[in-house]
Motif scaffolding. Structure first.
Motif, mmCIF file in Angstrom:
data_model
loop_
_atom_site.group_PDB
_atom_site.id
_atom_site.type_symbol
_atom_site.label_atom_id
_atom_site.label_comp_id
_atom_site.label_asym_id
_atom_site.label_seq_id
_atom_site.Cartn_x
_atom_site.Cartn_y
_atom_site.Cartn_z
ATOM 1 N N LEU A 193 69.647 65.331 10.441
ATOM 2 C CA LEU A 193 69.188 63.943 10.461
ATOM 3 C C LEU A 193 70.338 62.971 10.286
ATOM 4 O O LEU A 193 71.144 63.112 9.356
ATOM 5 C CB LEU A 193 68.168 63.711 9.341
ATOM 6 C CG LEU A 193 67.654 62.274 9.188
ATOM 7 C CD1 LEU A 193 66.822 61.848 10.399
ATOM 8 C CD2 LEU A 193 66.829 62.131 7.912
ATOM 9 N N GLN A 194 70.418 61.984 11.175
ATOM 10 C CA GLN A 194 71.300 60.832 11.000
ATOM 11 C C GLN A 194 70.431 59.596 10.797
ATOM 12 O O GLN A 194 69.536 59.336 11.598
ATOM 13 C CB GLN A 194 72.203 60.641 12.217
ATOM 14 C CG GLN A 194 73.305 61.672 12.325
ATOM 15 C CD GLN A 194 74.211 61.447 13.517
ATOM 16 O OE1 GLN A 194 73.836 60.822 14.501
ATOM 17 N NE2 GLN A 194 75.426 61.973 13.448
ATOM 18 N N SER A 195 70.693 58.858 9.741
ATOM 19 C CA SER A 195 69.970 57.623 9.473
ATOM 20 C C SER A 195 71.006 56.517 9.329
ATOM 21 O O SER A 195 71.926 56.623 8.505
ATOM 22 C CB SER A 195 69.126 57.754 8.206
ATOM 23 O OG SER A 195 68.176 56.710 8.112
ATOM 24 N N SER A 196 70.888 55.484 10.121
ATOM 25 C CA SER A 196 71.956 54.487 10.234
ATOM 26 C C SER A 196 71.740 53.327 9.276
ATOM 27 O O SER A 196 71.058 53.464 8.257
ATOM 28 C CB SER A 196 72.057 53.997 11.681
ATOM 29 O OG SER A 196 70.963 53.162 11.994
ATOM 30 N N THR A 197 72.298 52.189 9.610
ATOM 31 C CA THR A 197 72.155 51.004 8.766
ATOM 32 C C THR A 197 70.945 50.166 9.159
ATOM 33 O O THR A 197 70.806 49.036 8.699
ATOM 34 C CB THR A 197 73.425 50.135 8.834
ATOM 35 O OG1 THR A 197 73.751 49.895 10.200
ATOM 36 C CG2 THR A 197 74.583 50.834 8.158
ATOM 37 N N LEU A 198 70.084 50.703 10.012
ATOM 38 C CA LEU A 198 68.820 50.030 10.293
ATOM 39 C C LEU A 198 67.740 51.066 10.526
ATOM 40 O O LEU A 198 68.005 52.180 10.954
ATOM 41 C CB LEU A 198 68.930 49.083 11.491
ATOM 42 C CG LEU A 198 69.097 49.658 12.904
ATOM 43 C CD1 LEU A 198 67.749 49.913 13.561
ATOM 44 C CD2 LEU A 198 69.920 48.728 13.770
ATOM 45 N N LYS A 199 66.519 50.707 10.199
ATOM 46 C CA LYS A 199 65.362 51.547 10.483
ATOM 47 C C LYS A 199 64.134 50.653 10.618
ATOM 48 O O LYS A 199 64.167 49.462 10.258
ATOM 49 C CB LYS A 199 65.144 52.608 9.404
ATOM 50 C CG LYS A 199 64.641 52.080 8.061
ATOM 51 C CD LYS A 199 64.361 53.211 7.075
ATOM 52 C CE LYS A 199 63.246 54.128 7.516
ATOM 53 N NZ LYS A 199 61.921 53.490 7.569
ATOM 54 N N ASN A 200 63.079 51.221 11.124
ATOM 55 C CA ASN A 200 61.826 50.481 11.202
ATOM 56 C C ASN A 200 61.396 50.076 9.790
ATOM 57 O O ASN A 200 61.464 50.886 8.862
ATOM 58 C CB ASN A 200 60.730 51.331 11.840
ATOM 59 C CG ASN A 200 61.006 51.638 13.299
ATOM 60 O OD1 ASN A 200 62.059 51.299 13.833
ATOM 61 N ND2 ASN A 200 60.072 52.306 13.952
#
Length: 338
Positions: A201-208
């Motif tokens: 998993l990659q989670s960036s500096t934005l998400k829903n």
């Protein structure tokens, strides 16, 4: 312990230190070498099309792989709406072999780009009843299947060169690359989907924005949902999770001039499209002691095993190497990352 790498978008413009596409590419190679010498763990690039940024990642990744020995090299992320999975499997296999098995390939369904439906110019179109996001996920599933290395193509009975027995697979094939594919998830649901398919998993500096809570709280919940889905899927290897952050220890006058009055130290709300409300995570810029205390409160960083530092590549290799060194020296040990 936490792996720490950098993430570069590879911007260039005549008004910055990085003035051309050649500058962006060559400086990324130089920074990867510098980061390895400093003891960083990863060199990652973002892929955007129709923009003055890095676009075609595999020649760059192969070059970094040939000029380094230890550091992980990767993407965060490649937009799968634009990709031919078969050609991509060949390119990724070649880059991974050159790097000696260090490729960490981040892929995703993509985000809003510079042009309308840019993937159409690349020759792709969603199937009937399919959205462009569905198409991106379909391309990803084809890639994952190809990276298993199983033969699927009927050989020519009169080939130019002798064939091994049975159906043929794509070459070059790199053993183990299938386990080093990451999915950039914008929602909790796609994080769970990625876990079921055995992707990191990659989670960036934005998400829903799904709950209205602070960004780091929502991101931490996304990571926990992913890890629970991974466990339920029964995968035998350990999942990996990365988060991205802009982190700038203010240790000299350059840092204070560039980031001492950073105005993005709060989460921001915006819309990726007419329906999708998104939350953008804050940046961190402070004197080391204050920065350490701020980062201690970031729940998502605590949940992740890998931290990618988003860098201002337009400020040049020397300055960005300084930022990486400052994090490794003044911040990471106090937080138990080193």
């Amino acid at each position: 312990m936490k792996k720490i790498g950098f993430l570069s978008f590879g911007h260039w413009s005549p008004q910055s230190r990085t003035r051309s596409a050649a500058d962006a590419l060559l400086e990324t190679i130089d920074l990867a070498q510098a980061a390895e010498q400093l003891g960083a763990d990863g060199a990652y690039v973002r892929v955007h099309h129709f923009a003055r940024q890095l676009a075609s990642p595999f020649p760059l990744l192969a070059a970094i792989g040939a000029r380094t020995k230890r550091i992980e090299i990767g993407t965060a992320v490649i937009d799968m709406r634009y990709e031919n999975p078969l050609y991509m499997a060949e390119d990724a296999g070649a880059a991974d072999l050159i790097a000696g098995g260090r490729l960490q390939l981040g892929i995703s369904r993509g985000s809003p780009e510079q042009v309308i439906d840019g993937w159409r110019y690349f020759g792709y179109q969603p199937a009937e009843g399919e959205s462009d996001a569905d198409m991106g996920r379909r391309h990803a599933e084809v890639l994952l299947d190809l990276l298993r290395g199983q033969g699927f193509a009927q050989p020519n009975p009169r080939p130019m060169f002798p064939n091994p027995p049975g159906l043929l697979r794509l070459e070059p094939y790199s053993e183990g690359l299938r386990d080093r594919i990451w999915w950039g998830a914008g929602s909790n649901a796609t994080a769970v989907w990625a876990a079921k398919l055995g992707m990191n998993l990659q989670s960036s500096t934005l998400k829903n924005d799904e709950t209205g809570e602070p960004f780091h709280v929502q991101q931490a919940a996304q990571i926990r949902a992913y890890l629970e889905a991974w466990k339920e899927a029964g995968h035998t290897r350990t999942a990996r999770v990365s988060v991205s952050r802009s982190i700038f220890p203010l240790v000299d006058d350059r840092d204070r001039a560039y980031f001492g009055r950073d105005g993005q130290q709060q989460d921001q709300i915006g819309y990726l499209d007419e329906q999708t409300r998104a939350i953008f995570g804050r940046s961190y810029a402070a004197e080391p002691d204050a920065l350490i205390e701020q980062l201690k409160a970031d729940e998502a960083i605590a949940e992740a095993d890998t931290l990618l530092l988003t860098i201002p590549n337009q400020l040049g290799v020397d300055y960005n190497a300084h930022v990486i060194e400052a994090v490794l020296t003044h911040v990471a040990p106090a937080l138990g990352w080193r």
